[in-house]
Design a protein around this motif. Structure first.
Motif, PDB file in Angstrom:
ATOM      1  N   THR A   1      -9.957   2.568   0.423  1.00 58.41           N
ATOM      2  CA  THR A   1      -8.694   3.159   0.929  1.00 58.41           C
ATOM      3  C   THR A   1      -8.651   4.375   1.310  1.00 58.41           C
ATOM      4  O   THR A   1      -7.631   4.861   1.710  1.00 58.41           O
TER       5      THR A   1
ATOM      6  N   ALA B   1      -0.566  -0.382   3.421  1.00 60.65           N
ATOM      7  CA  ALA B   1      -0.850  -1.776   3.883  1.00 60.65           C
ATOM      8  C   ALA B   1      -2.229  -2.167   3.859  1.00 60.65           C
ATOM      9  O   ALA B   1      -2.641  -3.410   3.430  1.00 60.65           O
ATOM     10  N   LYS B   2      -3.260  -1.407   3.970  1.00 56.49           N
ATOM     11  CA  LYS B   2      -4.586  -1.522   3.677  1.00 56.49           C
ATOM     12  C   LYS B   2      -4.863  -1.989   2.261  1.00 56.49           C
ATOM     13  O   LYS B   2      -5.621  -2.857   1.961  1.00 56.49           O
TER      14      LYS B   2
ATOM     15  N   ARG C   1      -2.858  -3.302   0.257  1.00 57.92           N
ATOM     16  CA  ARG C   1      -2.118  -4.486  -0.141  1.00 57.92           C
ATOM     17  C   ARG C   1      -2.957  -5.676   0.643  1.00 57.92           C
ATOM     18  O   ARG C   1      -3.207  -6.721  -0.090  1.00 57.92           O
ATOM     19  N   LYS C   2      -3.947  -5.498   1.406  1.00 53.07           N
ATOM     20  CA  LYS C   2      -4.489  -6.321   2.122  1.00 53.07           C
ATOM     21  C   LYS C   2      -5.833  -6.631   1.419  1.00 53.07           C
ATOM     22  O   LYS C   2      -6.472  -7.646   1.108  1.00 53.07           O
ATOM     23  N   LEU C   3      -6.687  -5.570   1.152  1.00 54.59           N
ATOM     24  CA  LEU C   3      -7.730  -5.381   0.431  1.00 54.59           C
ATOM     25  C   LEU C   3      -7.596  -5.912  -0.907  1.00 54.59           C
ATOM     26  O   LEU C   3      -8.717  -6.473  -1.666  1.00 54.59           O
ATOM     27  N   HIS C   4      -6.718  -5.583  -1.780  1.00 53.99           N
ATOM     28  CA  HIS C   4      -6.765  -5.727  -3.119  1.00 53.99           C
ATOM     29  C   HIS C   4      -5.482  -6.246  -3.779  1.00 53.99           C
ATOM     30  O   HIS C   4      -5.084  -5.719  -4.738  1.00 53.99           O
ATOM     31  N   ALA C   5      -4.765  -7.067  -3.017  1.00 54.35           N
ATOM     32  CA  ALA C   5      -3.507  -7.703  -3.579  1.00 54.35           C
ATOM     33  C   ALA C   5      -3.551  -8.276  -4.978  1.00 54.35           C
ATOM     34  O   ALA C   5      -2.595  -8.073  -5.704  1.00 54.35           O
ATOM     35  N   ASN C   6      -4.781  -8.763  -5.487  1.00 54.04           N
ATOM     36  CA  ASN C   6      -4.835  -8.946  -6.758  1.00 54.04           C
ATOM     37  C   ASN C   6      -4.993  -8.183  -7.961  1.00 54.04           C
ATOM     38  O   ASN C   6      -4.702  -8.410  -9.146  1.00 54.04           O
TER      39      ASN C   6
END
Length: 179
Positions: free
Chosen positions: A82, A168-169, A171-176
């Motif tokens: 990030t 935003a990055k 949330r995209k890469l590490h949503a879980n």
């Protein structure tokens, strides 16, 4: 630490407002404090002194996390993906040694994990990773107005143009891994 189940991680990836905002959204993170570490000048530095680049301190965050929910390794992978760990003393428009990419380890185990993570994520980047790995000496908490900066200043220009895209990055890469 009062709760023996909680652990600390300390690192810097540019402006501490950015890294603080990122880790406040991560599951298992109990607390995030912005501050300074790694300097050569004695005594607690001020933001103005750190920004001068003359104290040697980096803008860092100290994360209190529950290792039963998220591991130190997972925290470092989020950290390394990030921000840009390939730019020496720079993140975007922020330049100077205070914005260096650095992991301050609290134990030999954290040092080993940090070295392993840097090797694992190296192929993710075209350029060489320049993230420093150093033993934590002293962590100085930043002034109150730096704490929860993004939460309190979302409409401010820096927050809108720099921090919001980082989130935003995340949330995209590490949503879980998010709360």
């Amino acid at each position: 630490m009062t709760d023996k189940n909680l652990q600390l991680a300390t690192f810097g990836g540019g402006c501490f407002w950015c890294t603080e905002a990122v880790f406040q959204e991560v599951k298992g993170v109990e607390k995030v404090v912005s501050g300074y570490s790694g300097g050569t000048v004695p005594g607690k530095p001020t933001y103005r002194e750190v920004c001068s680049g003359l104290t040697g301190h980096a803008e860092v965050i100290q994360v209190t996390f529950n290792p039963n929910v998220i591991s130190f390794k997972e925290i470092l992978i989020i950290f390394m993906t990030t921000h840009d760990p390939t730019t020496l003393n720079r993140q975007g428009g922020d330049t100077g040694t205070q914005y260096r990419s650095v992991i301050y380890y609290h134990s030999s185990t954290q040092k080993e994990v940090a070295e392993q993570v840097l090797k694992e994520v190296a192929s993710y980047y075209e350029d060489k990773i320049v993230t420093e790995i150093s033993q934590l000496d002293v962590f100085y908490e930043a002034e109150d107005y730096h704490q929860d900066y993004y939460k309190n200043n979302k409409e401010q220009g820096y927050c809108s143009f720099v921090i919001t895209p980082k989130l935003a990055k995340l949330r995209k890469l590490h949503a879980n891994k998010l709360k």
